[in-house]
Design a protein around this motif. Sequence first.
Motif, short mmCIF file in Angstrom:
data_model
loop_
_atom_site.label_atom_id
_atom_site.label_comp_id
_atom_site.label_asym_id
_atom_site.label_seq_id
_atom_site.Cartn_x
_atom_site.Cartn_y
_atom_site.Cartn_z
N ARG A 2 42.32 35.04 0.44
CA ARG A 2 43.21 33.95 0.12
C ARG A 2 42.82 32.71 0.95
O ARG A 2 42.80 31.60 0.48
N THR A 36 52.45 33.98 8.72
CA THR A 36 53.32 34.83 7.91
C THR A 36 54.24 35.64 8.82
O THR A 36 53.77 36.39 9.67
N LEU A 38 57.00 38.60 9.19
CA LEU A 38 57.39 39.80 8.46
C LEU A 38 58.84 40.14 8.80
O LEU A 38 59.20 40.29 9.97
N ARG A 67 55.34 31.26 5.94
CA ARG A 67 55.95 31.97 4.82
C ARG A 67 56.54 33.27 5.37
O ARG A 67 56.09 33.77 6.40
N ASN A 69 57.37 37.14 4.62
CA ASN A 69 57.16 38.31 3.77
C ASN A 69 58.20 39.36 4.15
O ASN A 69 58.73 39.31 5.25
N SER A 70 58.49 40.26 3.26
CA SER A 70 59.47 41.25 3.67
C SER A 70 59.08 42.66 3.26
O SER A 70 58.22 42.86 2.40
N SER A 71 59.70 43.59 3.94
CA SER A 71 59.47 45.01 3.72
C SER A 71 60.85 45.64 3.65
O SER A 71 61.72 45.33 4.46
#
Lengths: 341, 282
Positions: A2, A36, A38, A67, A69-71
């Motif tokens: 990316r 990022t 998390l 940004r 991100n999630s889990s």
Amino acid sequence: MRMTRRSLLAALPAAGSVPVALAQPRPAAAQGATLTLLNASYDPTRELYRDVSAAFAAQWQGPPAVRVNSSHGGSGAQARAVIDGLPADVVTLALAYDIDAIAERGLIAKDWQQRLPHNSTPYTSTIVFLVRKGNPKGIRDWGDLVKDGVAVVTPNPKTSGGARWNYLAAWAWAREQPGGSDAAAERFITELFRHVPVLDTGARGSTTSFVQRGQGDVLLAWENEAHLARAEFGEDRFDIVHPSLSILAEPPVAVVDRNVDRKGSRAPAEAFLRFLFTRPVQEIAAKRFYRPREADLVAANRALFPELRLVTIDEAFGGWATAQRTHFGDGGSFDRLYRPR
Amino acid sequence: MSVAIRPAVAEAPWVRRFVIGAAVLSLALLLLLPLLAVFTEALRRGLAPALAAIVEPDALAAVRLTLLVAAIAVPVNTLGGIAAAWAISKFDFPGRRVLVTLIELPFSVSPVISGLVWVLLFGSQGWFGPWLEARDVRIVFALPGLVLATLFVTFPFVARTLLPLMQEQGRAEEEAAATLGASGLQTFRHVTLPNIKWALLAGVLLCNARAMGEFGAVAVVSGHIRGETNTMPLHVEILYNEYQFVGAFAVAALLALLALVTLLAKGALEWLTGRRQGVETP
């Protein structure tokens, strides 16, 4: 991968071959880095944090661009994963006990719950009943769950945070009844679980059993989960019943100190959590059926969040550590009272 | 007194029809029906939503990750499986039986345990966790953990498919090659490999199918980070739990298609090779 593509894009206008408007890099892309974060969260918050993360990234003033991100997973399982090394910057779990478990291993400061407003809980919820349309079994309150021929769907309190809230809400109600006591509550819980045909491992699994597979007459669910199920599967198929008394579920949030300090992401991680207490997120929370902390938003959405008596875990059970030990630990009340059918 | 010997194939016609019918019916019920259900559910709202679910970034990331994990695990296990089967069937050494048992270990261990062992070894609280963390090496909740878990679960496939065949073939041909002065590698290339190639292909395909489809072990070491550590089976579960049923079945259908393509590739390869060599394929 990316990264490469982005730096390529950034390099193109220099070559003068692409209209600048198309390839105009955002400030952070020019820096070449997007940080990022998390967020390790529990199951029913998927939809909530999809909106919140996007809103946060949009208002964040870089550099670096951020940004989130999630889990998602069962609250206890997520806590375990963070303990085992899941590189989460923040945790947003179903109950304080699970964050305490992480703090005990030294990943989060012990005083985490005092670091943010409202006991570090940006939104609350409670436990309600989801019933089939028209409420054919006439379920109005906890006592109706143990009537003949009523099948109750609830997940396993050993594995599901939501199920523990269900269990304690039922316990609190039974103890508050005329002549109520812990012994009476034990009898009620024993009777209640005789009406539970099967225990799913998580809240979402129970919802699917009730909604998709048509099991049972009533689902004990998070208020947000009950509203979401109605929104997803049709308001003409299910009704929500608010009992006379329920529990104030406070799903708290914390920065994972050791992870953010290693990664150098403390500033944006803390900003993300502070952002949860601001007006835009409080509005998102209400839209996603979580009770906002801001009273006027709750009042404005009275149809979604009717008033009912809510007891807290601290006043009714002496805090999570005690509740966990008394009710859900090995040899706790659940082990003694639950007999699989 | 004469004894009428009835050949095994000459069952009464109704028995034959019954047996064949039962086999076809159970195949249809157990294999075709679920497959059909996956595709039907995926296309419930037409082709466009199904395709949209597949080209969505998180889904694409899951596809890439699944293929990458398989691309690492399958070759490694192919080499390892050949080496193990070769050693066990062609040589005598102490501990052979122990080795056979070890190869089968992943079959008998629950996939959840197969994932958990890596967390116990390489997780932050694990044996090597602190050492790895001090060096910023991430194993579990990252690609290496996914590969390790997949390697462990799929290790037996190649070795177990080759072993019975290689043991049955014996060592005579290899010994002949050796007496003619062939080196170990030459023997393997010109004698052993041609004998085992079909079994090897079958083993590799099984290994690949499982590598792409593994759920339990991978779920434990994944950490479920969107767009990063979710393989296709995990992504299917996530979509299902988010009430995105079309998306879940669309990705599941893609996974099933990948498996079907592998099977077709195997069939085509066998057919081509068989025709060129004029040899009947087993």
